[in-house]
Design an enzyme around this catalytic site. Sequence first.
Site, PDB file in Angstrom:
ATOM      1  CB  CYS A 113      53.459 -77.082   2.023  1.00 58.80           C
ATOM      2  SG  CYS A 113      52.820 -75.443   2.419  1.00 58.80           S
ATOM      3  CG  HIS A 250      50.734 -79.144  -0.482  1.00 59.41           C
ATOM      4  ND1 HIS A 250      49.947 -78.878   0.621  1.00 59.41           N
ATOM      5  CD2 HIS A 250      51.312 -77.963  -0.834  1.00 59.41           C
ATOM      6  CE1 HIS A 250      50.058 -77.592   0.912  1.00 59.41           C
ATOM      7  NE2 HIS A 250      50.876 -77.012   0.049  1.00 59.41           N
ATOM      8  CG  ASN A 280      48.735 -74.147   0.925  1.00 55.62           C
ATOM      9  OD1 ASN A 280      48.848 -75.042   1.754  1.00 55.62           O
ATOM     10  ND2 ASN A 280      49.751 -73.684   0.220  1.00 55.62           N
TER      11      ASN A 280
END
Length: 323
Positions: A113, A250, A280
């Site tokens: 990520c 993020h 996500n």
Amino acid sequence: MIRSQIVGCGAYLPKRIITNDEMTRIVDTTDEWIVARTGIRQRHIAADGEFTSDLAIEAAERTLASAGVEANEIDLIVLATATPDNTFPATAVKVQARLGITRGAAFDVQAVCSGFVYALAVADNFIRCGQVGTALVIGAETFSRILDWKDRSTCVLFGDGAGAVLLRAVETDVPNGARCVLSTHLHSDGRQHDLLFVDGGPSSTQTVGQLRMSGRDVFRHAVGLLSGAVDEALAANGLSADDIDWLVPHQANKRIIDAMARKLKVSTDKMICTIDRHANTSAASIPLALAEAAGDGRIRPGQLVVIEGMGGGFTWASAAIRW
Ligand code: COA
């Protein structure tokens, strides 16, 4: 001094949307639980036969169009992904081929990520040292392919997508005043590798594997690591949280984003949030958010944008950008 300027950005989301209500037909969950614990309302999922490279190429083409730059001007492609089409070659070279480029270099970066910030840092450093003039930085993922669709604690959290930015070398005497990537900061600490990982791989199990996560432990680490990375980005440029025009985190969990905003004393009005619609998307989440906010005119030239991400490893990273 040579610095990198962001001259274009673009993104792509697969057409199929799975709402939280549809998730309740897959696992034992509720819309209320998912929204309250994560802020997620829906996620986009790649179609059968639609690969990470397909999402990446769409984002790349939109990015080039937004910049008005031809593909053959690209010297370097850095693609961040934890879900490549194949173990090798790199997904970046597939994108390179489909853009019709036969010169320069293309490779993948794997920092889960945090991957987009890592890829941006790599490309920015290539530009700063004068090795390339134009670099395409992509974050692209099909996390739906590595989820355990029987594990309600993870499968509700992720989605598929891609985003990209185009960097061009600019000459400047005052880097902190110029429209450019001001700084990047990367970190990793492998001691926590088993809190968020995929339980397969070519060398270990010869299978692709599925995502495993100790959600509560990841949450516990996230806020401190991410706010620390933002503080680091600000300090490196002699700036304070008040100087931030847009914080683009993020998109892992709305509660993490809100807790970080409180810790940094940055108003949530200055945060770009896409978690409700995208979930996500790992390395794609930051460029997806950037493309949305630049596209709708929220992020404007000259504004200070800080991006940050954290993911498996752990890895975590930030960048300060004068847009
Ligand atoms: N629907 C309904 N209940 C669920 C559920 C779901 N989708 N997933 C888990 N639960 C249940 C658990 O089984 C547990 O039940 P129990 O108390 O009966 O055992 C309960 O909800 C609480 O679980 P817990 O894991 O403590 O919840 P939480 O408040 O920590 O929220 C996460 C879980 C995953 C949303 C949260 O920990 C999180 O977001 N962590 C960070 C994850 C992340 O961002 N990772 C990516 C980083 S890049």
